[in-house]
Design a protein around this motif. Structure first.
Motif, PDB file in Angstrom:
ATOM      1  N   ILE A  68     -60.833 -27.653  67.115  1.00  0.00           N
ATOM      2  CA  ILE A  68     -60.419 -28.935  67.701  1.00  0.00           C
ATOM      3  C   ILE A  68     -58.905 -29.090  67.579  1.00  0.00           C
ATOM      4  N   LYS A  69     -58.372 -28.751  66.410  1.00  0.00           N
ATOM      5  CA  LYS A  69     -56.927 -28.907  66.213  1.00  0.00           C
ATOM      6  C   LYS A  69     -56.138 -27.906  67.056  1.00  0.00           C
ATOM      7  N   ILE A  70     -56.614 -26.653  67.093  1.00  0.00           N
ATOM      8  CA  ILE A  70     -55.879 -25.626  67.833  1.00  0.00           C
ATOM      9  C   ILE A  70     -55.872 -25.934  69.325  1.00  0.00           C
ATOM     10  N   ASN A  71     -57.024 -26.351  69.853  1.00  0.00           N
ATOM     11  CA  ASN A  71     -57.111 -26.611  71.286  1.00  0.00           C
ATOM     12  C   ASN A  71     -56.638 -28.011  71.654  1.00  0.00           C
ATOM     13  N   VAL A  95     -57.631 -34.863  62.257  1.00  0.00           N
ATOM     14  CA  VAL A  95     -56.455 -34.967  61.390  1.00  0.00           C
ATOM     15  C   VAL A  95     -56.680 -36.038  60.325  1.00  0.00           C
ATOM     16  N   LEU A  96     -57.229 -37.186  60.752  1.00  0.00           N
ATOM     17  CA  LEU A  96     -57.487 -38.288  59.818  1.00  0.00           C
ATOM     18  C   LEU A  96     -58.512 -37.862  58.770  1.00  0.00           C
ATOM     19  N   TYR A  97     -59.576 -37.232  59.247  1.00  0.00           N
ATOM     20  CA  TYR A  97     -60.652 -36.790  58.356  1.00  0.00           C
ATOM     21  C   TYR A  97     -60.119 -35.835  57.287  1.00  0.00           C
ATOM     22  N   SER A 123     -57.083 -35.432  56.331  1.00  0.00           N
ATOM     23  CA  SER A 123     -56.128 -36.112  55.462  1.00  0.00           C
ATOM     24  C   SER A 123     -56.848 -36.921  54.378  1.00  0.00           C
ATOM     25  N   ILE A 124     -57.890 -37.648  54.777  1.00  0.00           N
ATOM     26  CA  ILE A 124     -58.613 -38.476  53.799  1.00  0.00           C
ATOM     27  C   ILE A 124     -59.302 -37.592  52.758  1.00  0.00           C
ATOM     28  N   ILE A 125     -59.993 -36.559  53.240  1.00  0.00           N
ATOM     29  CA  ILE A 125     -60.741 -35.715  52.308  1.00  0.00           C
ATOM     30  C   ILE A 125     -59.799 -34.997  51.340  1.00  0.00           C
ATOM     31  N   ARG A 126     -58.685 -34.514  51.871  1.00  0.00           N
ATOM     32  CA  ARG A 126     -57.773 -33.786  50.987  1.00  0.00           C
ATOM     33  C   ARG A 126     -57.006 -34.732  50.075  1.00  0.00           C
ATOM     34  N   GLY A 127     -56.963 -36.002  50.485  1.00  0.00           N
ATOM     35  CA  GLY A 127     -56.165 -36.947  49.723  1.00  0.00           C
ATOM     36  C   GLY A 127     -56.952 -37.743  48.700  1.00  0.00           C
ATOM     37  N   GLN A 153     -65.305 -29.126  51.221  1.00  0.00           N
ATOM     38  CA  GLN A 153     -64.955 -27.748  51.575  1.00  0.00           C
ATOM     39  C   GLN A 153     -64.448 -27.655  53.014  1.00  0.00           C
ATOM     40  N   SER A 154     -65.118 -28.368  53.931  1.00  0.00           N
ATOM     41  CA  SER A 154     -64.783 -28.248  55.352  1.00  0.00           C
ATOM     42  C   SER A 154     -63.316 -28.609  55.595  1.00  0.00           C
ATOM     43  N   ALA A 155     -62.828 -29.621  54.888  1.00  0.00           N
ATOM     44  CA  ALA A 155     -61.441 -30.032  55.110  1.00  0.00           C
ATOM     45  C   ALA A 155     -60.474 -28.937  54.663  1.00  0.00           C
ATOM     46  N   PHE A 156     -60.749 -28.371  53.493  1.00  0.00           N
ATOM     47  CA  PHE A 156     -59.847 -27.317  52.996  1.00  0.00           C
ATOM     48  C   PHE A 156     -59.997 -26.033  53.815  1.00  0.00           C
TER      49      PHE A 156
END
Lengths: 247, 254
Positions: free
Chosen positions: A44-47, A57-59, A61-65, A113-116
């Motif tokens: 999704i991000k690449i395309n 991006v939000l997801y 950011s929240i998970i990693r943060g 895991q998915s976020a990282f």
């Protein structure tokens, strides 16, 4: 009474290991969720798919943060709340107590895991040289064929060391699952210590167990890396039988 | 009617006009070389023909099939790409596949040939470019010249109606250029309709049937090599040839 019981450290490893399947189950399913969802997020991000990209991006950011412990609690209390709301609103009759605790842990760890992993996968995919993708396009291959046959096999080589790291931190992250009432290795150890009050010894045993698992994983990833990488030396043509009658 | 007819090809990068209504005819089996100063859209012209770039306007007719180059239809794009095949400056072999697999890939995946048939074709193509002794070498085990020969085999194995070559020798060490030029000459002799962008003027002179001089997105001059190099009738072309020491007239010798 001994100050420190060496023997106990090793003697209680087998009873602790009775919970190993739970830790493995947690790890494997969370890893799988991490890879599948991570790949999806990366694509999704690449395309640069509109709307979905911003959400991704939000997801991430929240998970990693946020700390994994907080995420575990949010799933643990949040999912029953949502189901309760659903019951009230739509008159359904989900039994909130029937949800196995491990499900909360799997969801929380999997999403984490998915976020990282998505960032690892994205970087790996983008490291694949564009020229080859152009070449594959000009051959007439479809986008999906290019992804599966050209991009992913090469991205895997780049991503493996980082994915190995991520898996190792996940294994250790599963030790937090006891906070949501899952009896994994750590919880099993704490239960044992609750009986004999040998907390220090139990944590030493746990340290040994996690360390051994990690060493095994590290080596497994080394083998995988070797398997996926392009050999340093070309195969000697003498060993290879050339078919089709070409001299 | 020519075998291949390109009409009204336009391409802009932002406000920068790269190709300005380019028309081009190529006969079957002809080798057409595009020359010109850098940045005039030679490579872009090639890349528009297989949609690696999206042109603003233009059509291409191959045999009796006409394609709109700004099509958005995935199927049409796919079909158009299968008409041609491309040899790149940077070879662009698939790095995780060996020589044989690189050539087989398009045959198996795009042309859907059976395993045996694809292998036979791939082996034949690699033999033509003299790479039969490096079938199981990965691109990183091969020199630039060898990689480019495999890339040429990969393109030829697809039996394209139009072979596009984008500066195929520009990224090579000088001593490796020869082997690739020999390979290209063989491909040309075999009757492959070819559109070639290159700076190897001596090679162009001996192998091309027709030369196009492109400048600022326009075809400024075109003709047989003899006309282009021997009797250039365009000032810009003369200047270009003089700069690269290819002009034969005495007055322009430096």
């Amino acid at each position: 009474m001994k100050l420190f019981d060496w023997k106990l450290v090793f003697d209680q490893i087998p009873p602790i290991l009775s919970a190993l399947p739970v830790t493995i189950e947690l790890t494997l399913i969370a890893t799988l969720i991490g890879y599948v969802l991570g790949l999806l997020l990366a694509l999704i991000k690449i395309n640069k798919i509109p709307v979905l990209r911003q959400l991704a991006v939000l997801y991430i950011s929240i998970i990693r943060g946020t700390p994994i412990l907080v995420q575990l609690y949010v799933t643990y209390y949040g999912i029953p709340l949502i189901l309760k709301y659903h019951n009230m609103r739509f008159g359904t009759n989900y039994n909130l107590n029937a949800i196995p605790a491990i499900l909360f842990a799997i969801i929380a760890l999997g999403l984490n895991q998915s976020a990282f992993d998505s960032e690892i996968i994205r970087a790996a995919i983008q490291s694949v040289d564009k020229g080859q993708i152009e070449a594959a396009k000009t051959l007439g291959m479809t986008g999906f064929q290019i992804l599966r046959r050209v991009i992913l096999p090469q991205a895997v080589i780049v991503a493996l060391p980082s994915l190995g790291n991520s898996l190792i931190s996940l294994i250790k992250g599963t030790s937090l699952a006891f906070t949501v009432a899952v009896v994994d290795l750590t919880a099993q150890g704490r239960i044992l210590a609750g009986k004999n009050f040998r907390y220090f010894e139990v944590y030493c045993s746990l340290a040994i167990i996690y360390w051994v698992i990690t060493v095994v994983l590290e080596n497994a990833f080394k083998v995988l890396e070797k398997k996926f990488s392009i050999p340093d030396q070309p195969k000697s043509p003498a060993k290879e039988k050339v078919e089709g009658g070409v001299a | 009617m020519s075998y291949i007819e390109i009409r009204g090809l336009c391409k802009k990068f932002g406000d920068n006009v790269i190709l300005d209504h380019v028309d081009l005819d190529i006969e079957k089996g002809e080798v057409v070389a595009i020359i010109g100063p850098s940045g005039t859209g030679k490579s872009t012209l090639l890349r528009c023909l297989n949609l690696l770039e999206k042109p603003e306007a233009g059509t291409i007719k191959v045999d009796d099939r006409t394609y709109d180059l700004k099509t958005k239809d995935r199927r049409v794009k796919q079909n158009l790409r299968r008409e041609s095949s491309m040899v790149f400056q940077q070879f662009n072999l698939i790095k995780n596949k060996n020589s044989l697999e690189n050539v087989e890939e398009g045959l198996r995946i795009v042309k859907k040939l059976g395993k045996e048939e694809a292998r036979k074709k791939a082996l034949g193509a690699l033999e033509h470019v003299g790479m039969s002794d490096r079938l199981y070498h990965y691109p990183k085990h091969l020199s630039g010249g060898q990689q480019q020969r495999v890339a040429i085999a990969r393109s030829l194995a697809m039996e394209p109606n139009l072979l596009l070559m984008d500066e195929p020798t520009s990224a090579l060490d000088p001593e490796l250029v020869g082997e690739v030029l020999v390979t290209i000459r063989e491909a040309a002799k075999a009757g492959n309709t070819t559109l070639l962008v290159t700076h190897e003027m001596n090679f162009v002179r001996s192998v091309a049937n027709k030369i196009i001089f492109l400048e600022n997105g326009k075809v400024v001059a075109s003709g047989a090599p003899k006309e282009i190099f021997g009797y250039p009738n365009n000032d810009r072309l003369k200047e270009f040839l003089a700069k690269i020491n290819m002009l034969e007239g005495a007055e322009y010798n430096i």
